[in-house]
Design a protein around this motif. Structure first.
Motif, mmCIF file in Angstrom:
data_model
loop_
_atom_site.group_PDB
_atom_site.id
_atom_site.type_symbol
_atom_site.label_atom_id
_atom_site.label_comp_id
_atom_site.label_asym_id
_atom_site.label_seq_id
_atom_site.Cartn_x
_atom_site.Cartn_y
_atom_site.Cartn_z
ATOM 1 N N UNK A 77 9.580 -0.114 15.287
ATOM 2 C CA UNK A 77 9.046 -0.250 13.922
ATOM 3 C C UNK A 77 7.571 0.107 13.881
ATOM 4 N N UNK A 78 6.831 -0.309 14.900
ATOM 5 C CA UNK A 78 5.408 0.039 14.954
ATOM 6 C C UNK A 78 5.214 1.547 15.058
ATOM 7 N N UNK A 79 6.093 2.213 15.806
ATOM 8 C CA UNK A 79 6.008 3.669 15.893
ATOM 9 C C UNK A 79 6.349 4.318 14.556
ATOM 10 N N UNK A 80 7.222 3.686 13.771
ATOM 11 C CA UNK A 80 7.480 4.198 12.423
ATOM 12 C C UNK A 80 6.193 4.168 11.607
ATOM 13 N N UNK A 81 5.405 3.126 11.808
ATOM 14 C CA UNK A 81 4.112 3.052 11.133
ATOM 15 C C UNK A 81 3.201 4.179 11.558
ATOM 16 N N UNK A 82 3.214 4.488 12.837
ATOM 17 C CA UNK A 82 2.409 5.597 13.350
ATOM 18 C C UNK A 82 2.814 6.901 12.666
ATOM 19 N N UNK A 83 4.103 7.069 12.426
ATOM 20 C CA UNK A 83 4.633 8.324 11.898
ATOM 21 C C UNK A 83 4.644 8.408 10.374
ATOM 22 N N UNK A 84 4.441 7.281 9.691
ATOM 23 C CA UNK A 84 4.514 7.263 8.222
ATOM 24 C C UNK A 84 3.361 8.055 7.611
ATOM 25 N N UNK A 85 3.605 8.593 6.442
ATOM 26 C CA UNK A 85 2.602 9.392 5.747
ATOM 27 C C UNK A 85 1.648 8.536 4.920
ATOM 28 N N UNK A 86 2.201 7.581 4.201
ATOM 29 C CA UNK A 86 1.404 6.793 3.264
ATOM 30 C C UNK A 86 0.862 5.534 3.937
ATOM 31 N N UNK A 87 -0.388 5.190 3.633
ATOM 32 C CA UNK A 87 -1.012 4.024 4.269
ATOM 33 C C UNK A 87 -0.227 2.727 4.078
ATOM 34 N N UNK A 88 0.333 2.504 2.900
ATOM 35 C CA UNK A 88 1.068 1.257 2.669
ATOM 36 C C UNK A 88 2.345 1.200 3.500
ATOM 37 N N UNK A 89 2.947 2.368 3.789
ATOM 38 C CA UNK A 89 4.124 2.393 4.659
ATOM 39 C C UNK A 89 3.712 2.174 6.116
ATOM 40 N N UNK A 90 2.585 2.744 6.496
ATOM 41 C CA UNK A 90 2.066 2.512 7.847
ATOM 42 C C UNK A 90 1.876 1.020 8.082
ATOM 43 N N UNK A 91 1.262 0.353 7.110
ATOM 44 C CA UNK A 91 1.013 -1.091 7.215
ATOM 45 C C UNK A 91 2.322 -1.868 7.257
ATOM 46 N N UNK A 92 3.236 -1.524 6.391
ATOM 47 C CA UNK A 92 4.521 -2.233 6.305
ATOM 48 C C UNK A 92 5.258 -2.178 7.644
ATOM 49 N N UNK A 93 5.369 -0.986 8.220
ATOM 50 C CA UNK A 93 6.090 -0.837 9.485
ATOM 51 C C UNK A 93 5.351 -1.527 10.631
ATOM 52 N N UNK A 94 4.046 -1.344 10.683
ATOM 53 C CA UNK A 94 3.275 -1.969 11.766
ATOM 54 C C UNK A 94 3.366 -3.488 11.691
ATOM 55 N N UNK A 95 3.256 -4.048 10.506
ATOM 56 C CA UNK A 95 3.339 -5.503 10.359
ATOM 57 C C UNK A 95 4.728 -6.027 10.700
ATOM 58 N N UNK A 96 5.770 -5.293 10.318
ATOM 59 C CA UNK A 96 7.136 -5.694 10.680
ATOM 60 C C UNK A 96 7.314 -5.652 12.196
ATOM 61 N N UNK A 97 6.771 -4.611 12.825
ATOM 62 C CA UNK A 97 6.857 -4.496 14.279
ATOM 63 C C UNK A 97 6.130 -5.623 14.988
ATOM 64 N N UNK A 98 4.947 -5.946 14.520
ATOM 65 C CA UNK A 98 4.168 -7.044 15.107
ATOM 66 C C UNK A 98 4.937 -8.361 14.975
#
Length: 180
Positions: A77-98
């Motif tokens: 999930x954190x890697x999905x954040x790395x790969x996301x285009x939009x900042x809010x999606x980056x945050x969403x995936x990174x926070x879910x991964x954490x």
């Protein structure tokens, strides 16, 4: 995730494939498919992190109390954040991964510290996966200290020198990264 940390996770994923105990409720072929996607995601392949996260989510649904599956889901999930285009999606995936990595660490029990023959324990694999991910996150997530603590804990554990070489190398790279 920073490039050196990708190589650490990729190297350790190979150890995880060999060390995975067979007495689990999920299908071994599903585990292998999820690991393959995870490795492709670590190599930077577009879309592979989403595929890995989807497969690990299904594995976690089959065995929700398995900290190893949850750790890999969190990392994917954190890697999905790395790969996301939009900042809010980056945050969403990174926070879910954490959150999933934190839950995986909280689920560890003494029996997870028992290493299978020729491998490393589930506890060690969960911790190295969490440390790698935490150290690879941007600084504003404030997870570098937790990643460094895990890396140092792993490097200073009894019997570290006798553990598989790939595992030792991954942990030593993490401790060096933590010092930077």
């Amino acid at each position: 995730m920073k490039t050196p940390l990708r190589s650490i996770l990729v190297a350790f994923t190979f150890v995880g494939c060999l060390a995975m105990p067979q007495a689990h409720a999920y299908d071994a072929s599903a585990w292998q498919a999820a690991q393959a996607d995870f490795q492709r995601a670590n190599a930077g392949e577009s879309g592979a992190a989403a595929e890995a996260a989807e497969k690990f989510a299904k594995l976690v649904a089959a065995e929700p109390g398995n900290p190893l599956l949850l750790a890999y889901l969190g990392s994917a999930e954190s890697m999905q954040g790395r790969d996301a285009t939009f900042p809010w999606k980056k945050m969403k995936f990174a926070e879910a991964g954490i959150a999933d990595l934190d839950r995986a660490l909280a689920l560890l029990k003494p029996e997870h510290a028992q290493a299978p023959a020729g491998g490393v324990s589930i506890a060690n694999e969960v911790k190295v996966t969490a440390a790698s991910t935490f150290l690879g996150l941007p600084g504003f997530f404030n997870r570098a200290e937790a990643g460094a603590k895990l890396a140092h804990e792993l490097a200073n554990q009894p019997g570290f020198a006798t553990m598989p070489e790939r595992y030792r190398n991954a942990v030593l790279k993490l401790t060096a990264q933590a010092k930077q």
